[in-house]
Design an enzyme around this catalytic site. Structure first.
Site, PDB file in Angstrom:
ATOM      1  N   ARG A 267     -13.101  -7.940  -3.720  1.00  0.00           N
ATOM      2  CA  ARG A 267     -14.884  -7.358  -3.161  1.00  0.00           C
ATOM      3  C   ARG A 267     -15.347  -6.087  -3.466  1.00  0.00           C
ATOM      4  O   ARG A 267     -16.378  -6.145  -3.546  1.00  0.00           O
ATOM      5  CB  ARG A 267     -15.231  -8.090  -2.052  1.00  0.00           C
ATOM      6  CG  ARG A 267     -14.477  -9.465  -1.225  1.00  0.00           C
ATOM      7  CD  ARG A 267     -15.221 -10.242  -0.209  1.00  0.00           C
ATOM      8  NE  ARG A 267     -13.867  -9.699   0.198  1.00  0.00           N
ATOM      9  CZ  ARG A 267     -13.133 -10.279   0.696  1.00  0.00           C
ATOM     10  NH1 ARG A 267     -13.039 -11.871   0.536  1.00  0.00           N
ATOM     11  NH2 ARG A 267     -12.284  -9.748   1.318  1.00  0.00           N
TER      12      ARG A 267
ATOM     13  N   GLU B  53       1.243  -7.728   6.887  1.00  0.00           N
ATOM     14  CA  GLU B  53       1.672  -8.643   8.698  1.00  0.00           C
ATOM     15  C   GLU B  53       3.150  -8.835   8.460  1.00  0.00           C
ATOM     16  O   GLU B  53       4.153  -8.601   9.126  1.00  0.00           O
ATOM     17  CB  GLU B  53       0.971  -9.840   9.032  1.00  0.00           C
ATOM     18  CG  GLU B  53       0.488 -10.001  10.361  1.00  0.00           C
ATOM     19  CD  GLU B  53      -0.014 -10.886  10.872  1.00  0.00           C
ATOM     20  OE1 GLU B  53       0.265 -10.785  12.357  1.00  0.00           O
ATOM     21  OE2 GLU B  53      -0.852 -11.563  10.023  1.00  0.00           O
TER      22      GLU B  53
END
Lengths: 184, 219
Positions: free
Chosen positions: B107, B144
């Site tokens: 993006r 994560e």
């Protein structure tokens, strides 16, 4: 690498063609990869590239520019912004959040899938499909199908580079193709 | 080192927006959670931010349960909002002698190039592994669970280049941090990181060692 021979070739095209770097044996042996990142490092060449597309599509009532992930995201938005169209990203599976429609397409081995958001494109939208390069035309074909399924009229496909030996032009459901540079 | 600045609009977390562009007649003041904190703003800039903020769609539970995903694709469908987003960044950076705009896949590829084109800088894509052909340098960063890698072309950026890093959103700051490290490793001066959206609870600015971060909207 040859610049596309138009009736009168725009003088900017030669400069653009000269900035594209060919990387041998990428992503695998035997493939001569057309690398546009070197074009992006030349602000004048990048601007000229966008300008050539913008000049062609201004005043053609294009309402949607659809860019194919990921290098279509580099060329599509500047065109969309300049001509006043919305930009719609066409993405690999599971990248777009929310409801999508999918179109499967054939790879050399196996298949892949292109997705578009539901609601991004409406019936009657006039669409341009943008990618950096057309090879076999498989991805562009999937893009055209997604847009047409949503009721858009695909006006043209636009790429910086064409690999004509791979005959991608023949796989575009009869849609016109506009390119700046031919290779091979 | 300054903490950067932001023109802040809060996106209500429960806000679900239609995919089509919002009516420009919707007054932003009607939305409960909008708090406006503008730094040295002119009326024109406030007005643009309201439309930009309201054009962003929040998708709950994507990519997994509990995550409220900030979807900028609806901003891209609103030509004025997209134009204004780019204009605000360009106004900020045009006189700053930026020579490189680095955009983070994917993006960042949407917002970076229009900015680069407008300010006359080169555009450098920062990519996931094995996407860039030719010689690259890599920077690993933590996810994560596990790690990922970001790559940049060798030779794209030179010592002394003044760089801007662009992505649509800053969350934990891990990806931006990797991009900054890559640029600094080749001797660039990273002037600022710029994103459309910040999720402040995730403390991305801390991760960036309080390097300057400029955002338009906070979620």
């Amino acid at each position: 690498m040859s610049a596309c021979k138009d009736k009168e070739q725009d003088p900017r095209i030669e400069g653009i063609a000269s900035t594209i770097r060919v990387v041998p044996d990428f992503p695998k042996p035997g493939i001569m990869f057309q690398d546009i990142t070197t074009l992006l490092l030349d602000p004048k060449a990048f601007k000229n590239t966008v300008d050539l597309f913008v000049e062609r599509y201004t005043g053609k009532d294009i309402t949607v520019v659809a860019g194919i992930e990921a290098r279509g995201f580099i060329f599509g938005p500047p065109i969309a912004l300049a001509i006043g169209a919305k930009f719609v990203p066409l993405r690999k599976p599971r990248k777009l959040p929310g409801e999508v429609i999918s179109e499967e397409y054939v790879l050399e081995y196996g298949t892949d899938c292109l997705q578009m958001h539901i609601g991004a494109v409406q019936p009657g939208d006039r669409a341009l499909v943008v990618d950096d390069l057309i090879a076999t035309g498989g991805t562009l074909c999937a893009a055209i199908k997604l847009l047409e399924r949503a009721g858009a009229e695909v006006v043209e496909c636009a790429c910086v580079i064409e690999l004509p030996e791979l005959k991608g032009r023949e796989r575009l459901n009869g849609k016109p193709l506009y390119i700046l540079v031919e290779s091979g | 080192m300054s903490s950067g600045s932001s023109l802040i609009f809060h996106i209500p977390s429960s806000c679900r927006l239609p995919l089509s562009p919002p009516s420009p007649r919707i007054p932003f003041l009607r939305t409960r959670f909008i708090s406006l904190k503008a730094m040295a703003s002119e009326d024109g800039k406030d007005h643009r931010l309201a439309r930009i903020s309201s054009s962003i769609r929040v998708i709950p539970d994507f990519p997994k349960p509990g995550i409220m995903f900030q979807d900028i694709t609806t901003l891209l469908l609103d030509h004025k909002a997209f134009r204004d987003t780019i204009d605000i960044f360009v106004e900020r950076y045009r006189e700053k002698n930026i020579s490189v705009v680095a955009g983070i896949e994917a993006r960042g590829f949407i917002f970076g190039p229009p900015i680069a084109l407008a300010i006359g800088a080169k555009f450098v894509p920062m990519r996931k592994p094995k996407k860039l052909p030719g010689e690259v340098i890599s920077e690993e960063y933590a996810l994560e669970y596990g790690t990922d890698k970001m790559e940049m072309h060798v030779g794209a950026v030179q010592p002394g280049d003044r760089a801007l890093v662009i992505d649509d959103l800053i969350a934990t700051g891990g990806t931006l941090c990797a991009a900054v490290r890559l640029l600094e490793r080749v001797g660039a001066d990273v002037v600022e990181c710029a994103c459309v959206i910040e999720l402040p609870e995730l403390k991305g600015r801390e991760k960036l060692g309080h390097r300057p971060v400029f955002v338009l909207v906070k979620g």
